[in-house]
Design a protein around this motif. Structure first.
Motif, PDB file in Angstrom:
ATOM      1  N   LEU A 152       5.652  -9.801   8.661  1.00 39.29           N
ATOM      2  CA  LEU A 152       5.001  -8.835   7.779  1.00 39.29           C
ATOM      3  C   LEU A 152       5.735  -7.508   7.850  1.00 39.29           C
ATOM      4  O   LEU A 152       6.287  -7.150   8.901  1.00 39.29           O
ATOM      5  N   ARG A 153       5.755  -6.795   6.731  1.00 39.44           N
ATOM      6  CA  ARG A 153       6.199  -5.401   6.689  1.00 39.44           C
ATOM      7  C   ARG A 153       5.100  -4.578   6.045  1.00 39.44           C
ATOM      8  O   ARG A 153       4.377  -5.071   5.185  1.00 39.44           O
ATOM      9  N   GLY A 154       4.982  -3.327   6.466  1.00 39.14           N
ATOM     10  CA  GLY A 154       3.928  -2.492   5.913  1.00 39.14           C
ATOM     11  C   GLY A 154       4.217  -1.018   6.105  1.00 39.14           C
ATOM     12  O   GLY A 154       5.168  -0.631   6.782  1.00 39.14           O
ATOM     13  N   VAL A 155       3.379  -0.202   5.483  1.00 36.52           N
ATOM     14  CA  VAL A 155       3.442   1.248   5.624  1.00 36.52           C
ATOM     15  C   VAL A 155       2.065   1.719   6.086  1.00 36.52           C
ATOM     16  O   VAL A 155       1.050   1.352   5.487  1.00 36.52           O
ATOM     17  N   LEU A 156       2.031   2.510   7.139  1.00 27.35           N
ATOM     18  CA  LEU A 156       0.759   2.996   7.667  1.00 27.35           C
ATOM     19  C   LEU A 156       0.202   4.078   6.754  1.00 27.35           C
ATOM     20  O   LEU A 156       0.843   5.103   6.515  1.00 27.35           O
ATOM     21  N   ARG A 157      -1.000   3.862   6.268  1.00 25.50           N
ATOM     22  CA  ARG A 157      -1.643   4.798   5.347  1.00 25.50           C
ATOM     23  C   ARG A 157      -2.518   5.795   6.117  1.00 25.50           C
ATOM     24  O   ARG A 157      -3.053   5.464   7.174  1.00 25.50           O
ATOM     25  N   PRO A 158      -2.692   7.002   5.568  1.00 27.65           N
ATOM     26  CA  PRO A 158      -3.548   7.991   6.241  1.00 27.65           C
ATOM     27  C   PRO A 158      -4.956   7.475   6.507  1.00 27.65           C
ATOM     28  O   PRO A 158      -5.557   7.821   7.536  1.00 27.65           O
ATOM     29  N   ALA A 159      -5.479   6.633   5.611  1.00 28.19           N
ATOM     30  CA  ALA A 159      -6.832   6.112   5.795  1.00 28.19           C
ATOM     31  C   ALA A 159      -6.942   5.213   7.018  1.00 28.19           C
ATOM     32  O   ALA A 159      -8.058   4.938   7.486  1.00 28.19           O
ATOM     33  N   GLN A 160      -5.813   4.752   7.555  1.00 24.15           N
ATOM     34  CA  GLN A 160      -5.813   3.887   8.732  1.00 24.15           C
ATOM     35  C   GLN A 160      -5.636   4.666  10.031  1.00 24.15           C
ATOM     36  O   GLN A 160      -5.488   4.068  11.088  1.00 24.15           O
ATOM     37  N   CYS A 161      -5.652   5.990   9.938  1.00 22.78           N
ATOM     38  CA  CYS A 161      -5.361   6.848  11.092  1.00 22.78           C
ATOM     39  C   CYS A 161      -6.587   7.640  11.528  1.00 22.78           C
ATOM     40  O   CYS A 161      -7.558   7.780  10.782  1.00 22.78           O
ATOM     41  N   ASP A 162      -6.502   8.191  12.738  1.00 25.43           N
ATOM     42  CA  ASP A 162      -7.579   9.033  13.247  1.00 25.43           C
ATOM     43  C   ASP A 162      -7.376  10.484  12.804  1.00 25.43           C
ATOM     44  O   ASP A 162      -6.490  10.781  11.991  1.00 25.43           O
ATOM     45  N   ALA A 163      -8.176  11.374  13.345  1.00 31.02           N
ATOM     46  CA  ALA A 163      -8.128  12.768  12.902  1.00 31.02           C
ATOM     47  C   ALA A 163      -6.801  13.447  13.235  1.00 31.02           C
ATOM     48  O   ALA A 163      -6.437  14.440  12.603  1.00 31.02           O
TER      49      ALA A 163
END
Length: 285
Positions: A152-163
């Protein structure tokens, strides 16, 4: 068993997957919230320090509409282990029956000098590693050259992150949940074969270890290696790498098996899948 209620929650239908039970990424999400709340409520954030690993066992299914409670406590290290640091256990129960649904053992790099008797408890046997008893290999790795290693390849989105912009556990586990079907394909257990048999794919144990946390915008790839074969289950490891510089981000080890959707019991791996796994294991040595 465990002394402090960290989380009372509910299993939403949208948290359930094709097996009609809560997907693994949401177990990790709830355990992450429980860990943070436990630290905040007892002013332990600085003392606990960086979390090295989170080891989760799945004991029984949680279906849509289930009510859950997580209890947490500080525990002594696993007997005969060489690990040093602080260990926190989390026990997730289904409240209407009291049955244990899942457990997590967090290993932190910090130290706690005071005894903390009000929030300390004995290490529960339900939390102890079972399918992943081996010590994790934290050695830094480089991406494998073989193209078929990448799941798999992906891009980490802001919605998947903490504050603070760091990836939450759910980002890693969600990626693995998506990659898992492709890993099962490698040993001949395709979605079509599973549908014909009325079977599903489930994890029974996972260990997530973060080496360099991802931040929003990180482009990553996940690579697969098979690590073991048992009578009804097999184990595998997923390594995360930064696509821009090849940096080793972290890894997840998992023990998995087949689930019969009618009986809700595990099924033995078919011979053709066992042969395929043995072939992969032989090539990797």
């Amino acid at each position: 068993m465990t002394r402090f209620v960290t989380l009372n929650q509910f299993v939403n239908l949208w948290e359930c997957d094709e097996n009609d039970h809560m997907n693994v990424q949401f177990y990790y999400s709830k355990f992450e919230d429980a860990g943070q709340l436990f630290a905040v409520c007892h002013d332990l954030e600085a003392a606990l320090g960086r979390r090295i690993s989170r080891h989760v066992r799945y004991h029984s299914e949680l279906r849509g509409g289930a009510q859950i409670c997580i209890r947490s406590s500080i525990v002594d290290p696993i007997p005969d282990s060489t690990k040093h640091g602080v260990f926190v256990q989390h026990v997730m129960e289904e409240t209407s029956t009291g049955r244990i649904a899942a457990t997590a053992l967090d290993w932190h790099a910090g130290t706690i000098d005071s005894p903390q008797p009000d929030i300390r408890d004995a290490l529960s046997s339900a939390v102890m590693p079972r399918g992943l008893k081996n010590e994790a290999d934290f050695g830094t790795k480089s991406p494998l050259a073989a193209l078929d290693a990448t799941m798999l390849r992906g891009v980490l989105r802001p919605a998947q992150c903490d504050a603070q912009g760091w990836a939450r556990d759910q980002a890693y586990i969600g990626a693995i949940s998506d990659a898992a079907a492709h890993a099962w394909d490698r040993i001949g257990l395709s979605s079509q074969w599973l549908d014909e048999k009325g079977f599903g794919r489930i994890a029974v144990e996972m260990r997530l270890c973060i080496l360099t946390p991802m931040r929003a915008g990180t482009a990553y790839q996940v690579q697969l290696t098979f690590t073991g074969l048992q009578s009804r289950s097999y184990s595998k490891r997923y390594d995360f790498f930064d696509l821009r510089n090849g940096q080793h981000i972290g890894f997840l080890e998992s023990a998995v098996m087949l689930l019969n959707h009618t009986t809700r019991k595990s099924e033995p791996l078919p011979d053709f899948a066992r042969d395929a796994l043995l072939g992969h294991l032989e090539k990797q040595t």
